[in-house]
Write a protein that holds these residues in place. Structure first.
Motif, PDB file in Angstrom:
ATOM      1  N   GLY A 105       0.807  -1.212   0.000  1.00 28.21           N
ATOM      2  CA  GLY A 105       0.000   0.000   0.000  1.00 28.21           C
ATOM      3  C   GLY A 105       0.838   1.259   0.000  1.00 28.21           C
ATOM      4  N   LEU A 142      -4.628   2.712   4.593  1.00 29.86           N
ATOM      5  CA  LEU A 142      -3.601   3.720   4.389  1.00 29.86           C
ATOM      6  C   LEU A 142      -3.265   4.430   5.691  1.00 29.86           C
ATOM      7  CD1 LEU A 142      -4.879   5.315   1.038  1.00 29.86           C
ATOM      8  CD2 LEU A 142      -3.313   3.388   1.346  1.00 29.86           C
ATOM      9  N   LEU A 146      -0.556   4.800  -1.165  1.00 34.93           N
ATOM     10  CA  LEU A 146      -0.551   5.890  -0.182  1.00 34.93           C
ATOM     11  C   LEU A 146       0.033   7.159  -0.801  1.00 34.93           C
ATOM     12  CD1 LEU A 146      -0.890   6.890   2.765  1.00 34.93           C
ATOM     13  CD2 LEU A 146       1.478   6.147   3.154  1.00 34.93           C
ATOM     14  N   GLN A 175      -8.780   4.292  -0.945  1.00 32.58           N
ATOM     15  CA  GLN A 175      -8.903   4.222   0.517  1.00 32.58           C
ATOM     16  C   GLN A 175      -9.744   3.036   0.962  1.00 32.58           C
ATOM     17  OE1 GLN A 175     -10.438   8.109   1.498  1.00 32.58           O
ATOM     18  NE2 GLN A 175      -8.404   9.061   1.460  1.00 32.58           N
TER      19      GLN A 175
END
Length: 485
Positions: free
Chosen positions: A105, A250, A109, A245
């Protein structure tokens, strides 16, 4: 980040001499190869690997006429690959890095932050500045492009702004650091090739790097400000942010993998180890934070991350954003390295370049003409050998004595190398760096070439400083403390 190699040829190592062709004859294979590369790749869009192999065959046939056997070329090629092995492993590890950062991630992010914080009008400028900072701290253009560069391309894709300009800004920023960072192997090796102090070398490059950076910033600012903000679909951006998201957990802890790269680079740890440790940390985060199984994380590392690993349906926008990375994604660039080294070995053993340039150097009468010829030779040779470190030593061998005769400090030659070799290699699709950046960013070389401003203005400013030296009292051209020969 390029590959270290010894430039000693097989013939030199064994004490043999190879008869050299006359300049007019040596020009024949060069013309043929230029036609193959320019026509085959640029016009007909044939595979670059095949065109390199065909070009290598041309030089091997030519070399055979002067006593250069196939075994000599292959032996030289083997030595190049042996010394380039660490670089090839780094190339593969960057593919693994991208895949694991996606699974963790980390890149989502960065994209999320970018979409929320970056105004489309300033995306191009920020792409240049941010990539330049990362590249300077890490000393690697490839690492900067493969990490933050991929994220910025994702932001541009989601905002539906020009990928070519964004890629050009990323390339410009990446090579800013590759040129000026004391951590960069090319910066160190170009200084070493001419016998210059690394920090004197870097300070002297500021004469061309600063104006090139200013021009790049102005170009990217104008290009961004010319965007019609109303043409950017904010609904798509908001939807992408919400979807990212929802698909990924995140939080700032996901910045650990890039922090590992930054800290390891500052501490000057081996790049391969740093990239592997960063990938391992990303695998841990993928399991603990994102909830992927260890098998899924390993799949992302090897085959690349895909939306098949995510639950539910995923939009086409997000799919284009996250489907990338993995060791497999670097197999083609890695194979390209082998083709490039076959070509380089055939070219070097044919002695064509040495014959063509030796006569030209004797006719150079001014500092401007000497520097310009060095720049053009560096650009031509890097596009022929696709190896910066080999080219550095070859250029020094060809022009080093000429610079000494004119009383020029070695940093003038090392800067000319950087401006014509380090930062321009990425522009052509048949070079190793060109293939890497095109495949990593997903933008063709000739598409981002006009926007890779930093990569071609350095050559222009380097030539201007040399030609204007008599008027500017030598501004940007350093004289040697030792008497001219």
């Amino acid at each position: 980040m390029k590959f270290r190699q010894d430039t000693t040829s097989t013939e030199e190592a064994e004490g043999r001499t190879v008869p050299e062709p006359r300049p007019a004859v040596a020009l024949i294979p060069v013309v043929v190869v230029v036609a193959i590369l320019a026509g085959g790749i640029g016009v007909l869009e044939f595979p670059a690997e095949l065109m390199l192999i065909c070009s290598a065959v041309v030089f091997m046939i030519f070399g055979a006429c002067y006593g250069v056997g196939l075994d000599q070329v292959l032996t030289d090629m083997g030595e190049k690959i042996k010394r380039a092995l660490p670089g090839i492993l780094i190339l593969l590890s960057i593919g693994m890095l991208i895949g694991t950062w996606m699974a963790a991630g980390t890149i989502p992010l960065m994209v999320d932050y970018g979409l929320e914080l970056i105004n489309p009008s300033y995306l191009y400028v920020l792409s240049f500045v941010v990539t330049a900072i990362v590249s300077t701290f890490t000393g690697t253009s490839w690492g900067a492009a493969g990490t933050i560069g991929v994220a910025l391309i994702g932001v541009a894709s989601t905002m539906d702004v020009s990928l070519a300009i964004t890629a050009g800004a990323v390339v410009s920023g990446a090579y800013f650091g590759d040129k000026l960072s004391p951590l960069s192997d090319t910066t160190n090796m170009s200084a070493l090739a001419v016998g210059a102090n690394i920090y004197e070398h870097i300070r002297h490059m500021l004469y061309t790097a600063v104006p090139s950076s200013i021009v790049a910033l102005v170009v990217f600012l104008i290009a961004g400000r010319s965007l019609d903000a109303s043409s950017v679909d904010l609904g798509v951006i908001d939807g992408t942010i919400a979807e990212v998201q929802q698909l990924f957990t995140l939080n700032p802890v996901l910045l650990i993998p890039p922090a590992v790269v930054l800290v390891g680079s500052v501490l000057r740890k081996p790049p391969l180890i740093v990239l592997l440790v960063s990938s391992v940390s990303a695998v841990v985060l993928a399991v603990l934070v994102q909830g992927f199984s260890v098998g899924d994380a390993f799949t992302a590392a090897v085959s690349g991350f895909t939306t098949d690993l995510l639950p539910g349906d995923v939009s086409e926008t997000v799919t284009e954003l996250v489907d990338r990375g993995g060791l497999h994604s670097m197999y083609e660039p890695a194979f390209f390295v082998f083709c490039a080294f076959l070509f380089a070995a055939a070219l070097e053993n044919s002695n064509v370049l040495r014959v063509l340039l030796s006569g030209l150097i004797d006719r150079l009468r001014s500092t401007g003409s000497l520097v310009l010829t060095t720049l053009l030779s560096g650009f031509a040779i890097i596009n022929s050998t696709s190896n910066a470190l080999v080219t550095y030593f070859l250029i020094n061998d060809l022009y080093g004595k000429a610079y000494k005769k004119r009383g020029l400090h070695p940093v003038n030659l090392s800067r000319s190398m950087e401006d014509s070799i380090t930062i321009t290699e990425v522009l052509m699709p048949w070079t190793v760096s060109g293939a890497f950046f095109a495949s990593t960013l997903g933008v063709a070389n000739f598409d981002f070439l006009p926007w890779a401003v930093f990569s071609w203005t350095g050559l222009v400013f380097s030539a201007l400083l040399a030609f204007l030296a008599p008027v500017t009292r030598g501004f940007g051209v350093r004289k040697s403390a030792e008497p001219a020969e």
